[in-house]
Design a protein around this motif. Structure first.
Motif, PDB file in Angstrom:
ATOM      1  N   GLU A 251       0.833  -1.210   0.000  1.00  0.00           N
ATOM      2  CA  GLU A 251       0.000   0.000   0.000  1.00  0.00           C
ATOM      3  C   GLU A 251       0.866   1.257   0.000  1.00  0.00           C
ATOM      4  N   VAL A 252       1.999   1.212   0.675  1.00  0.00           N
ATOM      5  CA  VAL A 252       2.920   2.342   0.631  1.00  0.00           C
ATOM      6  C   VAL A 252       3.602   2.409  -0.736  1.00  0.00           C
ATOM      7  N   ILE A 253       3.989   1.249  -1.265  1.00  0.00           N
ATOM      8  CA  ILE A 253       4.579   1.209  -2.604  1.00  0.00           C
ATOM      9  C   ILE A 253       3.622   1.807  -3.628  1.00  0.00           C
ATOM     10  N   ALA A 254       2.323   1.549  -3.481  1.00  0.00           N
ATOM     11  CA  ALA A 254       1.343   2.090  -4.426  1.00  0.00           C
ATOM     12  C   ALA A 254       1.326   3.610  -4.408  1.00  0.00           C
ATOM     13  N   ILE A 255       1.623   4.214  -3.270  1.00  0.00           N
ATOM     14  CA  ILE A 255       1.716   5.679  -3.212  1.00  0.00           C
ATOM     15  C   ILE A 255       2.893   6.148  -4.066  1.00  0.00           C
ATOM     16  N   ASP A 256       4.016   5.483  -3.924  1.00  0.00           N
ATOM     17  CA  ASP A 256       5.197   5.834  -4.715  1.00  0.00           C
ATOM     18  C   ASP A 256       4.953   5.615  -6.200  1.00  0.00           C
ATOM     19  N   GLN A 257       4.312   4.517  -6.545  1.00  0.00           N
ATOM     20  CA  GLN A 257       4.160   4.109  -7.940  1.00  0.00           C
ATOM     21  C   GLN A 257       2.881   4.640  -8.581  1.00  0.00           C
ATOM     22  N   ASP A 258       2.174   5.518  -7.921  1.00  0.00           N
ATOM     23  CA  ASP A 258       0.933   6.039  -8.477  1.00  0.00           C
ATOM     24  C   ASP A 258       1.175   6.628  -9.866  1.00  0.00           C
ATOM     25  N   PRO A 259       0.373   6.219 -10.868  1.00  0.00           N
ATOM     26  CA  PRO A 259       0.649   6.634 -12.244  1.00  0.00           C
ATOM     27  C   PRO A 259       0.491   8.124 -12.499  1.00  0.00           C
ATOM     28  N   LEU A 260      -0.176   8.851 -11.609  1.00  0.00           N
ATOM     29  CA  LEU A 260      -0.257  10.301 -11.792  1.00  0.00           C
ATOM     30  C   LEU A 260       1.129  10.933 -11.722  1.00  0.00           C
ATOM     31  N   GLY A 261       2.015  10.331 -10.925  1.00  0.00           N
ATOM     32  CA  GLY A 261       3.414  10.760 -10.901  1.00  0.00           C
ATOM     33  C   GLY A 261       3.665  12.099 -10.242  1.00  0.00           C
ATOM     34  N   VAL A 262       2.812  12.513  -9.309  1.00  0.00           N
ATOM     35  CA  VAL A 262       2.978  13.802  -8.633  1.00  0.00           C
ATOM     36  C   VAL A 262       3.810  13.618  -7.374  1.00  0.00           C
ATOM     37  N   GLN A 263       4.807  14.461  -7.199  1.00  0.00           N
ATOM     38  CA  GLN A 263       5.585  14.438  -5.961  1.00  0.00           C
ATOM     39  C   GLN A 263       4.818  15.188  -4.883  1.00  0.00           C
ATOM     40  N   GLY A 264       4.834  14.661  -3.660  1.00  0.00           N
ATOM     41  CA  GLY A 264       4.118  15.290  -2.560  1.00  0.00           C
ATOM     42  C   GLY A 264       4.619  16.685  -2.265  1.00  0.00           C
ATOM     43  N   ARG A 265       3.702  17.525  -1.778  1.00  0.00           N
ATOM     44  CA  ARG A 265       4.053  18.906  -1.424  1.00  0.00           C
ATOM     45  C   ARG A 265       3.896  19.096   0.081  1.00  0.00           C
ATOM     46  N   VAL A 266       4.678  20.009   0.620  1.00  0.00           N
ATOM     47  CA  VAL A 266       4.592  20.328   2.044  1.00  0.00           C
ATOM     48  C   VAL A 266       3.407  21.264   2.252  1.00  0.00           C
ATOM     49  N   VAL A 267       2.421  20.802   3.004  1.00  0.00           N
ATOM     50  CA  VAL A 267       1.273  21.630   3.343  1.00  0.00           C
ATOM     51  C   VAL A 267       1.616  22.551   4.507  1.00  0.00           C
ATOM     52  N   ARG A 268       2.329  21.990   5.475  1.00  0.00           N
ATOM     53  CA  ARG A 268       2.689  22.760   6.663  1.00  0.00           C
ATOM     54  C   ARG A 268       3.860  22.098   7.343  1.00  0.00           C
ATOM     55  N   ALA A 269       4.766  22.904   7.902  1.00  0.00           N
ATOM     56  CA  ALA A 269       5.892  22.384   8.685  1.00  0.00           C
ATOM     57  C   ALA A 269       6.211  23.400   9.771  1.00  0.00           C
ATOM     58  N   GLU A 270       5.903  23.023  11.008  1.00  0.00           N
ATOM     59  CA  GLU A 270       6.153  23.941  12.121  1.00  0.00           C
ATOM     60  C   GLU A 270       6.386  23.123  13.386  1.00  0.00           C
ATOM     61  N   GLY A 271       7.391  23.527  14.140  1.00  0.00           N
ATOM     62  CA  GLY A 271       7.676  22.849  15.399  1.00  0.00           C
ATOM     63  C   GLY A 271       7.994  21.383  15.246  1.00  0.00           C
ATOM     64  N   GLY A 272       8.554  20.992  14.090  1.00  0.00           N
ATOM     65  CA  GLY A 272       8.847  19.586  13.851  1.00  0.00           C
ATOM     66  C   GLY A 272       7.647  18.770  13.415  1.00  0.00           C
ATOM     67  N   ARG A 273       6.492  19.429  13.227  1.00  0.00           N
ATOM     68  CA  ARG A 273       5.263  18.742  12.800  1.00  0.00           C
ATOM     69  C   ARG A 273       5.046  19.037  11.316  1.00  0.00           C
ATOM     70  N   TRP A 274       5.098  17.994  10.506  1.00  0.00           N
ATOM     71  CA  TRP A 274       4.978  18.135   9.053  1.00  0.00           C
ATOM     72  C   TRP A 274       3.682  17.501   8.563  1.00  0.00           C
ATOM     73  N   VAL A 275       3.041  18.190   7.617  1.00  0.00           N
ATOM     74  CA  VAL A 275       1.921  17.622   6.870  1.00  0.00           C
ATOM     75  C   VAL A 275       2.300  17.696   5.396  1.00  0.00           C
ATOM     76  N   VAL A 276       2.356  16.542   4.741  1.00  0.00           N
ATOM     77  CA  VAL A 276       2.727  16.458   3.330  1.00  0.00           C
ATOM     78  C   VAL A 276       1.602  15.749   2.595  1.00  0.00           C
ATOM     79  N   ALA A 277       1.186  16.293   1.440  1.00  0.00           N
ATOM     80  CA  ALA A 277       0.060  15.735   0.684  1.00  0.00           C
ATOM     81  C   ALA A 277       0.501  15.396  -0.734  1.00  0.00           C
ATOM     82  N   LYS A 278      -0.015  14.278  -1.251  1.00  0.00           N
ATOM     83  CA  LYS A 278       0.327  13.799  -2.597  1.00  0.00           C
ATOM     84  C   LYS A 278      -0.946  13.356  -3.312  1.00  0.00           C
ATOM     85  N   PRO A 279      -1.386  14.091  -4.347  1.00  0.00           N
ATOM     86  CA  PRO A 279      -2.571  13.664  -5.102  1.00  0.00           C
ATOM     87  C   PRO A 279      -2.314  12.352  -5.829  1.00  0.00           C
TER      88      PRO A 279
END
Length: 653
Positions: free
Chosen positions: A292-320
């Motif tokens: 299931e994690v591999i499927a995120i990497d291999q998703d055919p849309l091919g979009v690299q995840g973007r940083v939504v927020r990073a503060e105080g060591g807390r990161w939220v990253v989203a990948k369509p």
């Protein structure tokens, strides 16, 4: 008659144009990030790198299901050849390592249903200290030899390039590979020094964005941060490459390796196993084989995840993802558990109408949410979610979160407790779904000998959607507790949270050297922090005398960026003084900044310091601080050779 013949001719031509379909656009090489194995991180040039090892790894990739999970390349790195070319200028495989030759080994891999990769350099020699032949000036000959051997993937390094223009060197190999008529993926491995994301997409299918990864948390983290910023340049057939995986090599915890694997998947990075699979633990194989994690990497849309927020060591990253799903990583950079929260709209999805399905890809659990995405994430951990629309959302239980809160000197800092002392904990259970959560019972698990008592019953029959259930707890540590970190866990339904209580050493007094004190925690960019010597490398006590700008120091700390060291002061100290700089042991390389934090306040910071500069005085007011943090950053230019010394570091207490 001639007019009629001409008419029939035109009609037949039109029919042919309609009847013959236009050829489909050819799929780009590496339409998804390449997956496979490379030996370098596990073996370098050591004797165990040989034909038997590679065959054994190929066998295990099949037997353990890794091939079927998507790992298709088996790649050799440097040291496969003799240090000289043959009489016709050809490359010669090392007969001791590969007695049957490269072509036979490639055939063995192909027979297993996988592809075969090899290594070279766009220079006169490769990067190994033994100096194996590079391909500069031999591109057509070497490419033809690779094709004849059955090579499917070429990792092309950049050492000993004689100053030849980087684009010219890599383009020459691209053209030589094309001329062979064989599809060979070209990995541009020039370490990101010439911004390959701007040009390498016309040359190869993937390009290194950073220097080499090391098997340490700090190295992985630094590379991840640099690669995350380059998402706009990635896509099908053109991938940012933050280097190979270290999962399983022993320098990080399993929690950190899960983060490593999760974030590489979120970045649509190549997944090249870098551990000797013959020695891999079940836990390592579980991480590498999570489909299931591999499927995120291999998703055919091919979009690299973007940083939504990073503060105080807390990161939220989203990948369509293709089909409208969204992968969301809640990543905790800090050394202590932290709650991380976002909403579906914040990560780029429409408002939940009425709910989304949420799949936790490491826990393997499903839930529904009315819009919130939240979890208490372990230190250096990542919760990886797949969020999707599902008309049957009410078939899944509500997303229930438990947050375990403990007092700390600063947000995200350590929770401290003295032996025999008591502390107050708070559990906050939140139902993020639409439906009620039934039979909600909070349970606290403590180490043996600890006492725990709740101020109210820790059970409710039903917790409606959108509501919280709060309980405070008194936790008492046993008397005589040794200095260490002790974990307390809260669980409710399928949600979990943890907190680490640290028993600190006695606070310092007088004017001690910092290098004589025990630290609360240490994270270092390369190897351990060294006391009274430089940061020599990966092993303990392998450094030399601290030397900055030709001046030698007997006392101090040898660190490597990025690094953080925490000390317990207990409010007893007022000042830290030190001479700081880049150690002379790395020649003319290295650039860092130094910071001192008193609890949550930054109380001192240097400008950028390079190896060419003498030691700089640092004076920090740490009055009243319970915890002091000494921080070294890489100065924003990567972590190569950033050997940073806190020389003559003395506290006044």
């Amino acid at each position: 008659m001639r007019r009629l013949s001409l008419l029939w001719t035109l009609l037949l031509a039109a029919v042919c144009l309609v009847a013959v379909p236009s050829p489909a656009a050819a799929a780009p090489p590496a339409p998804t990030p390449p997956m496979g194995f490379n030996n370098w991180n596990a073996t370098h040039c050591r004797p165990e790198f040989d034909e038997n090892m590679i065959k054994g790894v190929a066998d295990l990739m099949v037997a353990k299901g890794l091939r079927d999970a998507g790992y298709e390349y088996v790649n050799l790195d440097d040291c496969w050849a003799l240090p000289w070319r043959g009489p016709a200028g050809e490359l010669v495989p090392d007969p001791r390592r590969f007695p049957n030759g490269i072509k036979a080994l490639a055939g063995y891999v192909h027979a297993k249903g996988m592809k075969f990769g090899l290594y070279s350099s766009a220079g006169t020699m490769t990067c190994s200290a033994s100096g194996f032949p590079g391909a500069l000036g031999h591109e057509p000959q070497d490419a033809a030899q690779f094709a004849a051997w059955g090579v499917d993937y070429l990792k092309y390094d950049s050492c000993n390039n004689q100053g030849v223009d980087v684009v010219e060197r890599y383009t020459a190999m691209r053209d030589a590979l094309k001329a062979t008529g064989r599809d060979i993926v070209l990995s541009v491995s020039e370490w990101g020094e010439n911004r390959p994301w701007l040009w390498a997409g016309e040359v190869g299918q993937l390009w290194r964005t950073t220097g080499d990864i090391g098997d340490s948390w700090a190295s992985m983290l630094s590379i991840m941060k640099r690669n995350l910023a380059l998402g706009q340049f990635a896509g099908p057939g053109r991938w940012n490459d933050p280097d190979m995986l270290e999962v399983g090599n022993g320098g990080m915890t399993d929690e950190e390796y899960r983060t490593h694997f999760s974030m590489w998947a979120m970045m649509a990075a190549p997944l090249l196993i870098g551990t000797d699979l013959r020695k891999a633990t079940p836990r390592t194989l579980e991480i590498l084989g999570n489909r299931e994690v591999i499927a995120i990497d291999q998703d055919p849309l091919g979009v690299q995840g973007r940083v939504v927020r990073a503060e105080g060591g807390r990161w939220v990253v989203a990948k369509p993802l293709k089909g409208g799903d969204m992968a969301v990583a809640l990543f905790n950079e800090s050394g202590h558990p932290q709650r991380i929260a976002a909403t579906v709209t914040e990560v780029g999805l429409p408002p939940a109408e009425p709910a989304y399905k949420v799949r936790d890809l490491w826990a393997g659990t499903d839930a529904h949410t009315a819009g919130a995405l939240a979890a208490t994430v372990p230190a250096h951990g990542t919760v990886l979610l797949r969020v999707s629309r599902d008309t049957h959302w009410n078939a899944y239980p509500p997303l229930v979160e438990v947050d375990l809160q403990a007092p700390a000197p600063y947000p995200g800092g350590p929770s401290l407790i003295e032996p025999g002392a008591a502390a107050e904990l708070t559990t906050v259970v939140t139902n993020h779904g639409h439906l009620p959560a039934r039979d909600v019972t909070v349970r606290l698990a403590t180490p043996e000998g600890w006492q725990v008592a709740a101020n109210r019953p820790a059970t409710v029959k039903a917790l409606p959607g959108g509501e919280q259930f709060v309980t405070t707890w008194k936790v008492t540590a046993p008397a005589g507790l040794p200095l260490d970190a002790y974990r307390i866990d809260a669980s409710v339904l399928r949600a979990h949270a943890g907190v680490m209580f640290v028993v600190p050493p006695p606070p310092p007094s007088g004017t001690p050297y910092v290098s004589d004190l025990a630290w609360l925690s240490m994270a270092n960019g390369w190897g351990p922090v060294e006391r009274d010597r430089s940061n020599g490398g990966l092993g303990p006590a392998d450094g030399r005398r601290l030397t900055i700008g030709g001046a030698t120091y007997t006392k101090g700390l040898g660190t490597h960026a990025p690094g953080t060291i925490e000390y317990y002061l207990g409010g007893r100290c007022t000042r830290l003084r030190a001479q700081v700089g880049v150690d002379d042991e790395k020649g003319a390389r290295g650039s860092v900044t130094f910071e001192v934090w008193a609890d949550g306040r930054k109380v001192a910071e240097t400008a950028l310091i390079t190896n060419a500069m003498p030691a700089q005085p640092l004076d920090a007011d740490v009055s009243g601080a319970r915890v002091m943090r000494l921080v070294v950053t890489d100065g924003g230019d990567g972590v190569d050779s950033d050997h940073a010394d806190w020389a003559d570091a003395i506290l006044t207490c």
